[in-house]
Design an enzyme around this catalytic site. Structure first.
Site, PDB file in Angstrom:
ATOM      1  N   ARG A 179      49.025  42.902  40.280  1.00 59.80           N
ATOM      2  CA  ARG A 179      47.857  42.409  41.013  1.00 59.80           C
ATOM      3  C   ARG A 179      48.267  41.106  41.698  1.00 59.80           C
ATOM      4  O   ARG A 179      49.159  40.396  41.217  1.00 59.80           O
ATOM      5  CB  ARG A 179      46.687  42.145  40.061  1.00 59.80           C
ATOM      6  CG  ARG A 179      46.233  43.350  39.258  1.00 59.80           C
ATOM      7  CD  ARG A 179      45.140  42.954  38.268  1.00 59.80           C
ATOM      8  NE  ARG A 179      44.650  44.089  37.502  1.00 59.80           N
ATOM      9  CZ  ARG A 179      45.108  44.471  36.325  1.00 59.80           C
ATOM     10  NH1 ARG A 179      46.089  43.783  35.756  1.00 59.80           N
ATOM     11  NH2 ARG A 179      44.603  45.519  35.696  1.00 59.80           N
ATOM     12  N   LYS A 205      44.655  40.792  33.104  1.00 58.43           N
ATOM     13  CA  LYS A 205      43.229  40.565  32.873  1.00 58.43           C
ATOM     14  C   LYS A 205      42.950  40.328  31.395  1.00 58.43           C
ATOM     15  O   LYS A 205      43.593  40.910  30.523  1.00 58.43           O
ATOM     16  CB  LYS A 205      42.425  41.782  33.354  1.00 58.43           C
ATOM     17  CG  LYS A 205      42.323  41.913  34.865  1.00 58.43           C
ATOM     18  CD  LYS A 205      41.393  43.047  35.238  1.00 58.43           C
ATOM     19  CE  LYS A 205      41.170  43.123  36.737  1.00 58.43           C
ATOM     20  NZ  LYS A 205      40.255  44.230  37.103  1.00 58.43           N
ATOM     21  N   HIS A 273      46.506  44.574  47.875  1.00 62.07           N
ATOM     22  CA  HIS A 273      46.212  45.439  46.730  1.00 62.07           C
ATOM     23  C   HIS A 273      46.665  46.874  46.987  1.00 62.07           C
ATOM     24  O   HIS A 273      46.953  47.622  46.042  1.00 62.07           O
ATOM     25  CB  HIS A 273      44.721  45.410  46.399  1.00 62.07           C
ATOM     26  CG  HIS A 273      44.410  45.871  45.009  1.00 62.07           C
ATOM     27  ND1 HIS A 273      44.817  45.185  43.885  1.00 62.07           N
ATOM     28  CD2 HIS A 273      43.753  46.963  44.552  1.00 62.07           C
ATOM     29  CE1 HIS A 273      44.415  45.822  42.791  1.00 62.07           C
ATOM     30  NE2 HIS A 273      43.776  46.909  43.172  1.00 62.07           N
ATOM     31  N   ARG A 276      49.911  47.686  45.385  1.00 60.78           N
ATOM     32  CA  ARG A 276      49.827  48.084  43.969  1.00 60.78           C
ATOM     33  C   ARG A 276      49.469  49.572  43.873  1.00 60.78           C
ATOM     34  O   ARG A 276      50.056  50.309  43.067  1.00 60.78           O
ATOM     35  CB  ARG A 276      48.788  47.215  43.262  1.00 60.78           C
ATOM     36  CG  ARG A 276      48.495  47.590  41.802  1.00 60.78           C
ATOM     37  CD  ARG A 276      47.580  46.520  41.212  1.00 60.78           C
ATOM     38  NE  ARG A 276      46.830  46.966  40.057  1.00 60.78           N
ATOM     39  CZ  ARG A 276      47.271  46.883  38.792  1.00 60.78           C
ATOM     40  NH1 ARG A 276      48.467  46.421  38.541  1.00 60.78           N
ATOM     41  NH2 ARG A 276      46.507  47.277  37.791  1.00 60.78           N
ATOM     42  N   HIS A 299      46.579  48.872  32.756  1.00 62.68           N
ATOM     43  CA  HIS A 299      45.244  49.454  32.618  1.00 62.68           C
ATOM     44  C   HIS A 299      44.892  49.611  31.144  1.00 62.68           C
ATOM     45  O   HIS A 299      45.718  50.086  30.343  1.00 62.68           O
ATOM     46  CB  HIS A 299      45.178  50.833  33.285  1.00 62.68           C
ATOM     47  CG  HIS A 299      45.153  50.782  34.775  1.00 62.68           C
ATOM     48  ND1 HIS A 299      45.461  51.863  35.577  1.00 62.68           N
ATOM     49  CD2 HIS A 299      44.831  49.776  35.633  1.00 62.68           C
ATOM     50  CE1 HIS A 299      45.347  51.524  36.847  1.00 62.68           C
ATOM     51  NE2 HIS A 299      44.964  50.265  36.908  1.00 62.68           N
ATOM     52  N   TYR A 308      45.124  58.106  40.214  1.00 59.90           N
ATOM     53  CA  TYR A 308      46.302  58.252  41.070  1.00 59.90           C
ATOM     54  C   TYR A 308      46.812  59.686  41.094  1.00 59.90           C
ATOM     55  O   TYR A 308      47.471  60.101  42.045  1.00 59.90           O
ATOM     56  CB  TYR A 308      47.405  57.293  40.627  1.00 59.90           C
ATOM     57  CG  TYR A 308      47.025  55.862  40.860  1.00 59.90           C
ATOM     58  CD1 TYR A 308      46.955  55.342  42.150  1.00 59.90           C
ATOM     59  CD2 TYR A 308      46.687  55.028  39.796  1.00 59.90           C
ATOM     60  CE1 TYR A 308      46.575  54.032  42.367  1.00 59.90           C
ATOM     61  CE2 TYR A 308      46.309  53.711  40.017  1.00 59.90           C
ATOM     62  CZ  TYR A 308      46.244  53.226  41.300  1.00 59.90           C
ATOM     63  OH  TYR A 308      45.864  51.928  41.526  1.00 59.90           O
TER      64      TYR A 308
END
Length: 329
Positions: A179, A205, A273, A276, A299, A308
């Site tokens: 990110r 995150k 982004h 990514r 994730h 994806y």
């Protein structure tokens, strides 16, 4: 950048505490402390949560004619919560933002229940807004590579070290699937010396860390930037610097990509982004498995990564329709 986010979070938290009834403000102070220390949410996320709960309480106050206290929150009805959401929708707030808004209010409600301050059952009884499912839009491999190649910036009048810096940042996004906040959060000590490693620890995150491989070509770009940068890159300071020496802002990278789109004839979907997304989609198309890609992207859930697979199958069908002799029959 981190200090700016912390300052914004502090302002949002002060606004929440100042605009709430005394007992609600006291409870909110404990909730905010928990978000920062126990859940280790980033300042930017805390700012968003504090702002959302402040807005939620403000709309309730406008509807009720006064600031709701803890007893009033416990007595909330699903109809009142839906009215607040409807008021936001009337302002043109999109579903994704509405979902975060409700999640913040629910987080505060759970804190109240956990601390024995009352149960706001109405928040759990209201269904979150639906978010339209949209597929990521990856770039073609040649377009992604062009974005990370310093040679494609021949017509850019900015200083050479800045052009090298931008190429290094974008190469990290595409080469390692970071990110933009993760790339710009790296410190000089996070990068291995040339020839002495090919992995970095990324802070993602929620304060989670993960090990990410870095390609030799990307490390070479970062090394070229580090040698060209006119500022001292202290081990514990930001690796990527702005023109005046401070931490590089995401907006500067976004503006650089906007200029690049025009020069390279790239679509509007070519964003930082999108690199990514391209990393994940191209890796999957080359035989990478979803579980490994999940770990590389950071994730929390495999279901997030599975999107994806849909992107990859959509691209496969598009290629089949354009190339197969019987596709149009």
């Amino acid at each position: 950048m981190a200090s700016t986010d912390a300052q914004k979070a502090a302002r949002a938290e002060r606004s929440l505490l100042a605009g709430a009834a005394p007992d609600v403000a006291a409870a909110a102070r404990g909730w905010l402390d928990r978000l920062g220390h126990e859940r280790r949410l980033s300042p930017k996320t805390r700012e968003a949560y504090a702002r959302d709960v402040s807005t939620f309480l403000g709309l309730l106050a406008a509807d009720r004619g006064g600031k709701p206290d803890l007893a009033a929150l416990a007595a909330l009805t699903p109809r009142e919560v839906r009215a607040v959401i409807a008021a936001r929708r009337a302002e043109g707030i999109e579903s994704r933002t509405q979902m975060r808004f409700l999640a913040a209010a629910r987080s505060f409600g759970r804190h109240l229940e956990r601390e024995g301050l009352g149960k706001v059952g109405a928040l759990a009884a209201v269904r979150a807004p639906r978010i339209p499912r949209t597929l990521p839009r990856p770039l073609l491999p040649e377009d992604a590579l062009a974005m990370t190649n310093p040679a494609t910036r021949a017509g850019d009048a900015r200083e050479p070290w800045i052009l090298t810096r931008d190429a290094a940042v974008l190469a990290l996004l595409y080469g390692s699937g970071l990110r933009i906040s993760e790339a710009l959060g790296l410190m000089r000590r996070d990068m291995p010396e040339p020839g002495r490693g090919d992995q970095i620890i990324v802070h993602g995150k929620g304060g989670k860390t993960r090990m990410v491989p870095v390609l030799p070509a990307v490390l070479s770009l970062i090394d070229a930037y580090a040698r060209a940068c006119p500022y001292d890159l202290e081990p514990t300071a930001a690796l990527f610097r702005g023109a005046k020496g401070g931490p590089l802002s995401p907006r500067i990278v976004q503006l650089a990509v906007e200029r690049m789109r025009g020069a390279l004839g790239l679509p509007d979907s070519a964003t930082p982004h999108a690199l990514r997304h391209s990393f994940a989609t191209h890796l999957l198309g080359r035989g990478g498995d979803l579980r490994s890609i999940q770990e590389l992207l950071g994730h929390a859930s495999l279901s997030t990564t599975q999107i994806y697979a849909a992107v990859d199958s959509t691209a496969l069908m598009a290629a089949w329709r354009s190339a197969h002799p019987r596709a149009g029959r």
